[in-house]
Write a protein that holds these residues in place. Structure first.
Motif, short mmCIF file in Angstrom:
data_model
loop_
_atom_site.label_atom_id
_atom_site.label_comp_id
_atom_site.label_asym_id
_atom_site.label_seq_id
_atom_site.Cartn_x
_atom_site.Cartn_y
_atom_site.Cartn_z
N TYR A 1 66.33 36.86 72.24
CA TYR A 1 66.49 37.70 73.33
C TYR A 1 66.93 39.06 72.80
CZ TYR A 1 66.62 39.33 78.14
OH TYR A 1 66.17 39.97 79.15
N LEU A 2 67.95 39.06 72.39
CA LEU A 2 68.43 40.51 71.96
C LEU A 2 67.75 41.25 71.32
CD1 LEU A 2 71.53 41.90 72.13
CD2 LEU A 2 71.66 41.17 69.63
N ALA A 3 66.95 40.66 70.24
CA ALA A 3 65.95 41.53 69.55
C ALA A 3 64.86 41.84 70.61
CB ALA A 3 65.18 40.50 68.42
N ASP A 4 64.49 41.28 71.47
CA ASP A 4 63.46 41.56 72.59
C ASP A 4 63.98 42.83 73.35
OD1 ASP A 4 61.42 39.74 72.17
OD2 ASP A 4 62.41 38.37 73.49
N VAL A 5 65.26 42.53 73.64
CA VAL A 5 65.96 43.85 74.43
C VAL A 5 65.96 44.99 73.51
CG1 VAL A 5 68.03 44.73 75.38
CG2 VAL A 5 67.60 42.26 75.97
N LEU A 6 66.32 44.92 72.30
CA LEU A 6 66.35 46.16 71.25
C LEU A 6 65.10 46.74 71.29
CD1 LEU A 6 68.83 45.23 68.53
CD2 LEU A 6 69.13 46.94 70.31
N ARG A 7 64.10 45.86 70.92
CA ARG A 7 62.46 46.16 70.85
C ARG A 7 62.00 47.00 72.16
NH1 ARG A 7 59.95 41.35 69.45
NH2 ARG A 7 60.88 41.85 67.64
N PHE A 8 62.45 46.25 73.55
CA PHE A 8 62.32 47.18 74.68
C PHE A 8 62.79 48.56 74.69
CE2 PHE A 8 64.14 48.38 78.88
CZ PHE A 8 63.05 48.81 79.55
N VAL A 9 64.07 48.62 74.18
CA VAL A 9 64.75 49.93 74.37
C VAL A 9 64.17 50.91 73.34
CG1 VAL A 9 66.75 51.14 73.69
CG2 VAL A 9 67.00 49.08 74.78
N ARG A 10 63.27 50.44 72.18
CA ARG A 10 62.85 51.27 71.12
C ARG A 10 61.44 51.47 71.31
NH1 ARG A 10 65.56 52.36 66.38
NH2 ARG A 10 63.99 51.82 65.05
N THR A 11 60.62 50.85 72.38
CA THR A 11 59.11 50.91 72.64
C THR A 11 58.96 52.25 73.64
OG1 THR A 11 58.96 48.63 72.49
CG2 THR A 11 57.31 49.71 73.40
N THR A 12 58.09 52.97 73.06
CA THR A 12 57.63 53.98 74.03
C THR A 12 56.02 54.26 73.79
OG1 THR A 12 57.92 55.56 72.29
CG2 THR A 12 59.71 55.64 73.84
N TYR A 13 55.60 54.76 74.62
CA TYR A 13 54.01 54.96 74.49
C TYR A 13 53.88 56.49 75.03
CZ TYR A 13 53.77 53.99 79.61
OH TYR A 13 53.94 53.71 80.88
N TRP A 14 52.88 57.00 74.52
CA TRP A 14 52.21 58.22 75.00
C TRP A 14 51.02 58.67 74.88
CZ3 TRP A 14 55.26 57.45 70.60
CH2 TRP A 14 54.79 57.98 69.49
N ILE A 15 50.12 59.66 75.24
CA ILE A 15 48.92 60.13 75.00
C ILE A 15 48.88 61.37 74.13
CG2 ILE A 15 46.87 61.07 75.98
CD1 ILE A 15 47.80 58.94 78.52
N GLU A 16 48.26 61.46 73.20
CA GLU A 16 48.19 62.43 72.31
C GLU A 16 46.80 62.96 71.89
OE1 GLU A 16 50.57 61.89 68.83
OE2 GLU A 16 49.52 63.19 67.61
N GLY A 17 46.15 63.76 72.50
CA GLY A 17 44.91 64.08 72.27
C GLY A 17 43.90 62.94 72.59
N ASN A 18 43.27 62.53 71.84
CA ASN A 18 42.21 61.47 72.19
C ASN A 18 43.06 59.95 71.63
OD1 ASN A 18 39.82 59.98 72.70
ND2 ASN A 18 38.99 60.31 70.73
N ARG A 19 44.17 60.30 71.45
CA ARG A 19 44.89 58.81 71.00
C ARG A 19 45.72 58.33 72.16
NH1 ARG A 19 47.76 58.38 65.69
NH2 ARG A 19 49.05 60.16 66.58
N PHE A 20 45.81 57.07 72.18
CA PHE A 20 46.89 56.43 73.02
C PHE A 20 47.69 55.81 72.22
CE2 PHE A 20 48.51 52.90 75.41
CZ PHE A 20 49.16 53.63 76.35
N VAL A 21 48.97 56.11 71.86
CA VAL A 21 49.91 55.61 70.87
C VAL A 21 51.00 54.70 71.46
CG1 VAL A 21 51.13 56.06 68.79
CG2 VAL A 21 49.42 58.00 69.89
N VAL A 22 51.25 53.60 71.03
CA VAL A 22 52.55 53.00 71.32
C VAL A 22 53.33 52.85 69.94
CG1 VAL A 22 53.35 50.62 72.05
CG2 VAL A 22 51.22 51.53 72.86
#
Lengths: 160, 522
Positions: free
Chosen positions: B56-77
């Motif tokens: 679960y700790l790993a999940d929490v860290l993963r949550f903290v380090r997950t971002t997503y954005w839109i860049e031109g024609n790409r949707f990036v996670v």
């Protein structure tokens, strides 16, 4: 249309390849019956079995070398229509298949030592879920067909 | 530079829930069996809890380090515990945005979003509903804009068959089909599995009913043994009803508030009581449609309507929102009145004409449907009753009778119809009849089959393949007149491509045709 058979026939010379592979296959049959023969003698099975063990491979050999290649040569035909590839094959179960060129995704060439020796190619045409073999084409003929196919596939824009 | 966004904090709760679900059983097991495991139980319990904590700790860290954005024609996670990975999809290639919500999601008003392109997918778990809707709308808008600009830049319009958003509100959404609780119950009663189960059940009772008196003849046919038989019968009926009841309950939970929406050129299926799921299908991506109607449905005037799509995605994720994608068959309208179907069909898949099929099998074909299976059944049952079990011929006789019935059905009902761009196959199955509608431009190949025997009596078979799931489905019309084979063959082998090709693609077909023709002339 349906009444007209596909125009392209196999070249007469491919029969040599077909015959060679059949001879090779016959050796395996021969080996199998040799083992049976050995067992018959070794374990004193009825003597009349030996007659069967000899006649069966002989029959198999003569049919697969002298008859089947001719029949196969006659049975396979194909034709490139403007929008379709037509393949006809099958000795007993005769099949005529139409494949829209639009639907063809890629073509695979199968080659082995024997096909190389006789200058033959096996081509397999793949659609989005089915595959079809155009057997025993001379190398030059196969390459021609393939380049024609690929050229027409390039013109297609759909993706399924 | 880009507007990077994070997942909703609710993610912490939803992942905790899903982890807990997978860890709860070992923990409970170890905790309760600690007395028998001589102290190991306690250690194992603590160990399990520790592992759970670490994961679960790993999940929490993963949550903290997950971002997503839109860049031109790409949707990036971008995510990852130690090494951060970027995964992206091209916005123009997005095929669908589906969502699913389990109980925890629903409690916190959150959504799990799944963005699919052919061959790739991104899962965002979890977003708040508001954010999810906003993101879906934004992606939809961007996609349309990109496609429009692409169209302008190239002289020839690109084929677009991959878009569609379940959460989108951009187009006009119409609900074309809903299922009430009563409908779901009806669907279960008329379902094929119930009928099959019932036939097997009745058959078993009949066979045993025939066998039991003989078997018990030597023993005293006492009142006790009769009550035993009656109680066994009652018990098995009870079990049957119980299984049916449980099945219905599960089906209600799964299909609760089933509805089909049409938005622009996309269909959306939504359903579920505890876990709400949606699935989006691009109408132009539909390869074939078919109706299946079993005997009970026919009597009651209902039918089932399905569509077939392709999938080039490896469906490894069990929590996939889509239903039966690997097979490609999606049951769109599980139960619909036969009379209403035509109207619905026209609305859902307007590119299909769906003409009814005409039976075409000549009388001389009848025996061909049954001769081989009949021979197998008779010889097999004779052999078994001679060597192993004297009553085997009863099963053989029943099966032969069923084979004859099936042969008669095949002879009466096998049929087809041709229209300009479409073929209809009507194929009887054992308890149902299947009507498949295929568009010519979706057919992968067509094969006419004949043996010398069939040729002699001017009969033949026609086999048609169309893409379904990650492979193909094959449908065959058996033992029809050779003239019909010829007709279908010639229909397929036209020199001109049909003009309408799915949707949004009308301009590109003639060019293919022209190219092909020009090559011929060269």
């Amino acid at each position: 249309m349906y009444k007209e058979m596909p125009t392209k026939k196999l070249d007469e010379s491919v029969i040599r390849y077909e015959r060679t592979t059949n001879v090779i296959e016959s050796f395996f049959t021969l080996a199998f019956f040799g083992v049976l023969m050995f067992l018959t003698v070794r374990f004193d099975w009825p003597k009349w079995l030996i007659a069967i063990w000899i006649s069966l491979p002989v029959a198999d050999f003569s049919v697969s070398v002298f008859l089947l290649p001719y029949l196969k040569l006659k049975s396979v035909r194909y034709e490139m229509h403007p929008l379709y590839l037509e393949i006809m094959h099958g000795l007993f179960f005769k099949k005529r298949t139409l494949i829209p060129i639009e639907r063809i995704q890629h073509v695979v060439v199968k080659e082995g030592p024997l096909t190389k020796k006789y200058g033959i190619q096996m081509n397999v045409v793949f659609t989005a879920g089915t595959e079809h073999e155009i057997p025993l084409l001379l190398k030059q003929e196969a390459e021609e067909l393939r380049s024609q196919l690929i050229e027409r596939i390039k013109a297609v824009k759909s993706d399924v | 530079m880009y507007n990077e966004k994070k997942l909703h904090p609710i993610t912490l709760v939803t992942t905790a829930y899903s982890r807990l679900v997978s860890f709860i059983w070992p923990i409970i097991f170890f905790a309760f069996s600690s007395s028998r495991l001589d102290g190991f139980g306690l250690i194992l319990t603590v160990l399990s809890i520790t592992i759970f904590g670490l994961v679960y700790l790993a999940d929490v860290l993963r949550f903290v380090r997950t971002t997503y954005w839109i860049e031109g024609n790409r949707f990036v996670v971008k995510s990852g515990l130690f090494v951060q990975n970027e995964k992206d999809v091209q916005i123009t290639r997005i095929q669908s945005i589906d969502y699913s919500e389990d109980i925890v999601h629903r409690f916190f008003n959150a959504t799990k979003l799944e963005i699919k392109t052919p061959g790739k997918g991104i899962v965002l778990d979890a977003l708040s509903k508001e954010n999810a809707l906003q993101l879906a709308n934004q992606l939809h808008f961007l996609k349309e804009t990109f496609l429009v600009s692409e169209r302008k830049s190239t002289t020839e319009p690109q084929i677009d068959r991959h878009s569609g958003f379940s959460l989108q509100k951009a187009g006009v959404t119409r609900t074309v089909y809903t299922m009430s609780l009563v409908d779901i119950l009806k669907m279960n009663v008329m379902g094929g599995s119930v009928i099959k189960g019932f036939i097997v059940f009745v058959g078993a009772i009949n066979i045993f009913g025939e066998l039991i008196p003989d078997a018990l003849f030597d023993q005293a046919r006492t009142f006790v043994s009769q009550t035993a038989i009656v109680s066994i019968l009652l018990l098995s009926i009870g079990v049957f009803l119980l299984l049916f009841f449980i099945g219905s309950l599960l089906s209600i939970i799964k299909n609760f508030e089933y509805k089909v929406d049409v938005t622009n050129n996309y269909l959306t299926i939504e359903k579920g009581l505890l876990e709400v799921k949606s699935q989006t299908i691009a109408v132009a991506n539909i390869q074939s449609v078919w109706e299946k109607q079993n005997w009970v449905q026919k009597l009651a005037g209902y039918t089932t309507f399905s569509v077939g799509i392709t999938s080039d995605e490896n469906v490894a994720d069990k929590k996939d929102t889509s239903e039966a994608t690997e097979k490609g068959e999606i049951i769109l309208l599980p139960l619909v009145k036969t009379k209403q179907l035509a109207v619905l069909r026209a609305e859902i898949v307007p590119q299909f004409i769906c003409q009814p099929a005409q039976p075409v099998v000549p009388l001389r074909s009848w025996r061909r449907f049954i001769q081989v299976p009949l021979l197998i059944w008779i010889s097999l049952s004779l052999l078994v009753s001679y060597i192993l079990w004297p009553f085997a011929w009863i099963i053989g006789a029943v099966m032969s009778l069923l084979t004859i019935l099936y042969g008669y059905r095949s002879y009466k009902r096998t049929g087809y119809t041709l229209s300009e761009a479409e073929i209809t196959f009507q194929l009887p199955k054992f308890i149902s009849t299947e009507t498949v509608y295929l568009r010519r431009d979706r057919i992968l190949n067509l094969t006419v089959k004949q043996t010398p025997f069939l040729k002699k009596s001017h009969l033949g078979k026609v086999e048609v393949s169309s893409a379904l799931g990650d492979s193909a489905q094959v449908k065959q019309l058996s033992f029809i007149e050779e003239a019909d084979c010829e007709r279908i063959f010639n229909w397929f082998l036209t020199t001109e491509r049909s003009k309408v090709y799915g949707t949004g693609n009308k301009d590109s077909s003639p060019s293919i045709e022209a190219m092909a023709h020009s090559r011929v002339h060269e």
